[in-house]
Scaffold this motif. Sequence first.
Motif, PDB file in Angstrom:
ATOM      1  N   ARG A  47       0.791  -1.236   0.000  1.00 44.70           N
ATOM      2  CA  ARG A  47       0.000   0.000   0.000  1.00 44.70           C
ATOM      3  C   ARG A  47       0.819   1.281   0.000  1.00 44.70           C
ATOM      4  NH1 ARG A  47      -4.939   1.035   3.873  1.00 44.70           N
ATOM      5  NH2 ARG A  47      -3.880   3.062   3.994  1.00 44.70           N
ATOM      6  N   GLU A  48       2.114   1.167   0.295  1.00 46.21           N
ATOM      7  CA  GLU A  48       2.957   2.375   0.337  1.00 46.21           C
ATOM      8  C   GLU A  48       2.826   3.201  -0.941  1.00 46.21           C
ATOM      9  OE1 GLU A  48       7.000   1.165   0.821  1.00 46.21           O
ATOM     10  OE2 GLU A  48       6.709   0.403   2.868  1.00 46.21           O
ATOM     11  N   ARG A  49       2.841   2.512  -2.076  1.00 47.32           N
ATOM     12  CA  ARG A  49       2.849   3.237  -3.343  1.00 47.32           C
ATOM     13  C   ARG A  49       1.489   3.874  -3.642  1.00 47.32           C
ATOM     14  NH1 ARG A  49       5.440   0.649  -8.866  1.00 47.32           N
ATOM     15  NH2 ARG A  49       5.346   2.526 -10.171  1.00 47.32           N
ATOM     16  N   ASP A  50       0.416   3.146  -3.354  1.00 47.10           N
ATOM     17  CA  ASP A  50      -0.932   3.718  -3.535  1.00 47.10           C
ATOM     18  C   ASP A  50      -1.101   4.960  -2.671  1.00 47.10           C
ATOM     19  OD1 ASP A  50      -1.139   0.596  -3.801  1.00 47.10           O
ATOM     20  OD2 ASP A  50      -2.851   1.400  -4.929  1.00 47.10           O
ATOM     21  N   ASP A  51      -0.660   4.851  -1.419  1.00 43.78           N
ATOM     22  CA  ASP A  51      -0.857   5.976  -0.505  1.00 43.78           C
ATOM     23  C   ASP A  51      -0.016   7.174  -0.917  1.00 43.78           C
ATOM     24  OD1 ASP A  51      -2.552   4.288   0.788  1.00 43.78           O
ATOM     25  OD2 ASP A  51      -1.339   4.040   2.588  1.00 43.78           O
ATOM     26  N   ALA A  52       1.212   6.920  -1.353  1.00 43.79           N
ATOM     27  CA  ALA A  52       2.076   8.030  -1.777  1.00 43.79           C
ATOM     28  C   ALA A  52       1.470   8.720  -2.996  1.00 43.79           C
ATOM     29  CB  ALA A  52       3.478   7.511  -2.084  1.00 43.79           C
ATOM     30  N   LEU A  53       0.975   7.912  -3.935  1.00 43.64           N
ATOM     31  CA  LEU A  53       0.394   8.518  -5.134  1.00 43.64           C
ATOM     32  C   LEU A  53      -0.900   9.262  -4.803  1.00 43.64           C
ATOM     33  CD1 LEU A  53       0.463   7.106  -8.687  1.00 43.64           C
ATOM     34  CD2 LEU A  53      -1.567   8.294  -7.868  1.00 43.64           C
ATOM     35  N   SER A  54      -1.707   8.703  -3.920  1.00 42.40           N
ATOM     36  CA  SER A  54      -2.975   9.361  -3.572  1.00 42.40           C
ATOM     37  C   SER A  54      -2.729  10.671  -2.835  1.00 42.40           C
ATOM     38  CB  SER A  54      -3.837   8.422  -2.720  1.00 42.40           C
ATOM     39  OG  SER A  54      -4.239   7.319  -3.502  1.00 42.40           O
ATOM     40  N   ARG A  55      -1.723  10.683  -1.965  1.00 47.88           N
ATOM     41  CA  ARG A  55      -1.398  11.947  -1.289  1.00 47.88           C
ATOM     42  C   ARG A  55      -0.944  12.996  -2.294  1.00 47.88           C
ATOM     43  NH1 ARG A  55       0.218   8.605   3.198  1.00 47.88           N
ATOM     44  NH2 ARG A  55       2.221   8.242   2.194  1.00 47.88           N
ATOM     45  N   ALA A  56      -0.117  12.563  -3.262  1.00 44.40           N
ATOM     46  CA  ALA A  56       0.342  13.496  -4.299  1.00 44.40           C
ATOM     47  C   ALA A  56      -0.856  14.036  -5.085  1.00 44.40           C
ATOM     48  CB  ALA A  56       1.329  12.800  -5.236  1.00 44.40           C
ATOM     49  N   ARG A  57      -1.809  13.142  -5.364  1.00 43.92           N
ATOM     50  CA  ARG A  57      -3.003  13.546  -6.115  1.00 43.92           C
ATOM     51  C   ARG A  57      -3.808  14.579  -5.329  1.00 43.92           C
ATOM     52  NH1 ARG A  57      -5.628   8.382  -8.201  1.00 43.92           N
ATOM     53  NH2 ARG A  57      -4.393   8.795 -10.060  1.00 43.92           N
ATOM     54  N   PHE A  58      -3.997  14.314  -4.055  1.00 50.39           N
ATOM     55  CA  PHE A  58      -4.810  15.200  -3.219  1.00 50.39           C
ATOM     56  C   PHE A  58      -4.161  16.573  -3.087  1.00 50.39           C
ATOM     57  CE2 PHE A  58      -6.529  16.509   1.041  1.00 50.39           C
ATOM     58  CZ  PHE A  58      -7.849  16.584   0.648  1.00 50.39           C
ATOM     59  N   GLU A  59      -2.823  16.585  -3.071  1.00 47.32           N
ATOM     60  CA  GLU A  59      -2.091  17.856  -2.905  1.00 47.32           C
ATOM     61  C   GLU A  59      -1.697  18.487  -4.245  1.00 47.32           C
ATOM     62  OE1 GLU A  59       1.081  16.703  -0.285  1.00 47.32           O
ATOM     63  OE2 GLU A  59      -0.326  16.150   1.318  1.00 47.32           O
ATOM     64  N   PHE A  60      -2.243  17.975  -5.320  1.00 47.12           N
ATOM     65  CA  PHE A  60      -1.956  18.503  -6.669  1.00 47.12           C
ATOM     66  C   PHE A  60      -0.464  18.523  -6.994  1.00 47.12           C
ATOM     67  CE2 PHE A  60      -6.166  20.154  -5.682  1.00 47.12           C
ATOM     68  CZ  PHE A  60      -6.851  19.789  -6.828  1.00 47.12           C
ATOM     69  N   ARG A  61       0.277  17.589  -6.427  1.00 50.74           N
ATOM     70  CA  ARG A  61       1.683  17.431  -6.825  1.00 50.74           C
ATOM     71  C   ARG A  61       1.703  16.537  -8.070  1.00 50.74           C
ATOM     72  NH1 ARG A  61       3.908  14.359  -3.082  1.00 50.74           N
ATOM     73  NH2 ARG A  61       2.351  14.388  -1.436  1.00 50.74           N
ATOM     74  N   TRP A  62       1.447  17.186  -9.219  1.00 45.31           N
ATOM     75  CA  TRP A  62       1.290  16.426 -10.462  1.00 45.31           C
ATOM     76  C   TRP A  62       2.537  15.637 -10.823  1.00 45.31           C
ATOM     77  CZ3 TRP A  62      -3.053  15.316 -12.875  1.00 45.31           C
ATOM     78  CH2 TRP A  62      -4.172  16.126 -12.640  1.00 45.31           C
ATOM     79  N   VAL A  63       3.692  16.265 -10.702  1.00 47.01           N
ATOM     80  CA  VAL A  63       4.931  15.593 -11.099  1.00 47.01           C
ATOM     81  C   VAL A  63       5.147  14.332 -10.258  1.00 47.01           C
ATOM     82  CG1 VAL A  63       7.444  15.835 -11.188  1.00 47.01           C
ATOM     83  CG2 VAL A  63       5.981  17.699 -11.995  1.00 47.01           C
ATOM     84  N   ASP A  64       4.855  14.432  -8.973  1.00 45.75           N
ATOM     85  CA  ASP A  64       5.010  13.257  -8.114  1.00 45.75           C
ATOM     86  C   ASP A  64       4.022  12.157  -8.527  1.00 45.75           C
ATOM     87  OD1 ASP A  64       6.945  14.615  -6.751  1.00 45.75           O
ATOM     88  OD2 ASP A  64       5.664  15.140  -5.037  1.00 45.75           O
ATOM     89  N   GLN A  65       2.818  12.589  -8.892  1.00 45.76           N
ATOM     90  CA  GLN A  65       1.815  11.615  -9.325  1.00 45.76           C
ATOM     91  C   GLN A  65       2.314  10.862 -10.568  1.00 45.76           C
ATOM     92  OE1 GLN A  65      -2.839  11.620 -10.661  1.00 45.76           O
ATOM     93  NE2 GLN A  65      -2.149  13.425  -9.615  1.00 45.76           N
TER      94      GLN A  65
END
Lengths: 495, 495
Positions: free
Chosen positions: A451-469
């Motif tokens: 789940r680490e990767r899902d959570d990291a990507l979802s946090r990036a999505r929520f914070e509009f960190r597009w590049v991280d997404q």
Amino acid sequence: MAAESVPFDLGESGNPRVTTGPISGSRKVHVSTPSGLRVPQRRVTLTNGEHLDLYDTSGPYTDSEATVDVRRGLEPLRTTWITDREATGGGTQLSLARSGVVTPEMEFAAVREGVPPELVRDEVAAGRAVIPANRRHPESEPMVIGRRFLVKVNANIGNSAVTSSIEEEVEKMVWATRWGAHTIMDLSTGRRIHETREWILRNSPVPVGTVPIYQALEKVGGDPARLSWPVYRDTVLEQAEQGVDYMTVHAGVLLRYVPLAAHRVTGIVSRGGSIMAAWCLAHHEESFLYTHFEELCEIFREYDITFSLGDGLRPGSIADANDEAQFAELRTLGELTHVARRHDVQVMVEGPGHVPMHLIEENVRLEEELCGEAPFYTLGPLATDIAPAYDHITSAIGAAMIARAGTAMLCYVTPKEHLGLPDRDDVKTGVVAYRIAAHAADLAKGHPRARERDDALSRARFEFRWVDQFHLALDPDTARAFHDQTLPAEPAKTA
Amino acid sequence: MAAESVPFDLGESGNPRVTTGPISGSRKVHVSTPSGLRVPQRRVTLTNGEHLDLYDTSGPYTDSEATVDVRRGLEPLRTTWITDREATGGGTQLSLARSGVVTPEMEFAAVREGVPPELVRDEVAAGRAVIPANRRHPESEPMVIGRRFLVKVNANIGNSAVTSSIEEEVEKMVWATRWGAHTIMDLSTGRRIHETREWILRNSPVPVGTVPIYQALEKVGGDPARLSWPVYRDTVLEQAEQGVDYMTVHAGVLLRYVPLAAHRVTGIVSRGGSIMAAWCLAHHEESFLYTHFEELCEIFREYDITFSLGDGLRPGSIADANDEAQFAELRTLGELTHVARRHDVQVMVEGPGHVPMHLIEENVRLEEELCGEAPFYTLGPLATDIAPAYDHITSAIGAAMIARAGTAMLCYVTPKEHLGLPDRDDVKTGVVAYRIAAHAADLAKGHPRARERDDALSRARFEFRWVDQFHLALDPDTARAFHDQTLPAEPAKTA
């Protein structure tokens, strides 16, 4: 190093060009173990200062500090492990695990999984996991296949008969592992089959599987009736010597099972199964793969090759799923699993094929029961037959479900399945679709790190960190391209 | 016919161009019922002299004998049914079913499903199925949504604010239904929202859904705090009058639930949910959708609009799946389902979102328990968050599983999900991926006619009837194109 001892000759095509360089947003790092192993990982560095390390299948090709020379082959990571082991009596991963030894291969694989090495050893000892690692393939980075570990994905490559395709096939191997294939199978046929395989093996950072009966058939001019145990045995020895890590053997297609497929909607669809069925009928004799199975075990033990017991009678349509032909063969594969284990040889068992969702779990249950929980290695399965050109999707549905139920490795299906030969784009699409299925199953099975990767990507999505997404995505390049197609470029991505 | 009463003005773009003509290898046929209804089906004629008739969602656009004039709209199939019914007291599909009446809509839908009309009536009467059919949308070909019937697929269309997009949106509707969408939702925003919807409704052969809060928000300049019950009610009336068949209403986002989303990884991701949460917080009052719900029921009954109770607190990530915010709202949706039924109004309930595979079934179980078995209408769910650009696949996995567990309709997800606006190709890819998921579930649920198509295609495959294989495929054109890319053309196809 085998690469130097083999006279490579690519003719006009020269030095193969392969894809190198880091995956967007990632760089290669190495984790050092207490005993001094260096285990590669892929590090995604995020714009908020955090980072995430991912299981890395891509070998030195994505390491900006590595020198890649396809003519020389990869550095033989395992050479000293192998020579040290042979100096003290040798053994297979299975025999050593049974003796309580944690091999460097087990330790290496354990770091990749984020689990204790003893878990890998115990699962291998019990036959519930395998480490396909021919001692003649020292270039491979060891990995473990079993239901307690991350679900693995295999990509089939290989071409038919065209000389200039060696370069393409090496690149397909590099490309498939770049996008996350954990093993590859070389299903090449035609004139330069030995040489193609040599190039692939010397350059492959992942275990390589083959189906030796394909090459044996080439040797007898394509006529199954002319096959024989000596021709097959010599082919296996040739491939073993090259370093093939696991081999599909359709030893469960018995003479008496062939008539069971007669009234099916789609008969026998496995190529190996068809070849052996034709041989059995032509000679009206029991399959030489079955009658000589113990001799095969001796060869496999010598090289520590892993059996992938092929399902030659797998269903080729929803209509034929879970029928008597399929399950009769599975019972024989169970019997052969136990024979191989007596010879200290590791075993996976292959599975279907085409299966509607409600019949998927029964496949896993029966395989585990009949085959002593040997790792199940399934093709899909396709959950419906009505979508040629989209069978990476019809089968990703079945693959996710069967992996959740316990399948250890999934053989990918590309959009060209049933229609033609996959090109480079199809290989990528197939690998990504299957990494999705495998990861969805890892989540459902509760793998500790999934789940680490899902959570990291979802946090990036929520914070509009597009590049991280993008960088956390299975395919950063396509995610970015899709975004840039409809929304403004830089401002939106960093907003 | 409403099309003639509305001053269509497309400006420079003139008469919209839409895709017409039969799907490759198929032609339109009509089945006549004892009471004289003509129900369209798609007939695939095979090279071996057989044929297969398929459920047809595509309306007159694929009928080579129909005249299509987008400026006039479709023929209003249901006008006499509606006027006859109103002459004898009217009623909704639900009230009539409860009285034991088999309406023409039920009969029509039953023929499409291959089931007795009484089954449709009984399921509608029990609230386990709905027939979304606003009496002001006489052009639609009636269909039924419920767990006893074929799993349905909805395609979202709609654009943001660009004038010239009316033509594009009408074409997207035609295009989505061509590939198998059973309903469409128009999520348009911007200046010409009313006119875009009018064009879509007058030309749509399938039920049309909307989310009225989107247009209400446009009316108050985009500020959620300025929303009010009167603005919302008037918007609903405007859309009701146009003929919208079902409306998403986020009436379960209660003031006291909003804080439950505060500690989520991805907060509130539903647009309607966010709007209503913002309103509740700005006024510190209970949602006007909840406090005025019975008034809304009166309007819906008048037009026989079906509720699609929106899940404004659906999880936006694997991390947030099945949490208290989600299930608190679901309990309220259950309460509202029973209120609506008391008003003889049909109800569907919307579902997530992002859910790992092992938590999917609980969603269906709870929805059925809390919402009196109202048809579940789910978005995906996505089984992992790590594959932006491939979310049609991450979600087709979840969609197939949730449909197998009982979901009646699936809202499609395109490859552009989370990244941008879908274009025409994305719409097709999303629809096909979801038809795969729906059909895989139909097979697993044992729908009586589901396997016919798989078996016909598999027989064609086994007999090398390539053309038949293409024509029976969900997407004949792509199947043929993929085949022709790598294999010789005509000889191979007829071999």
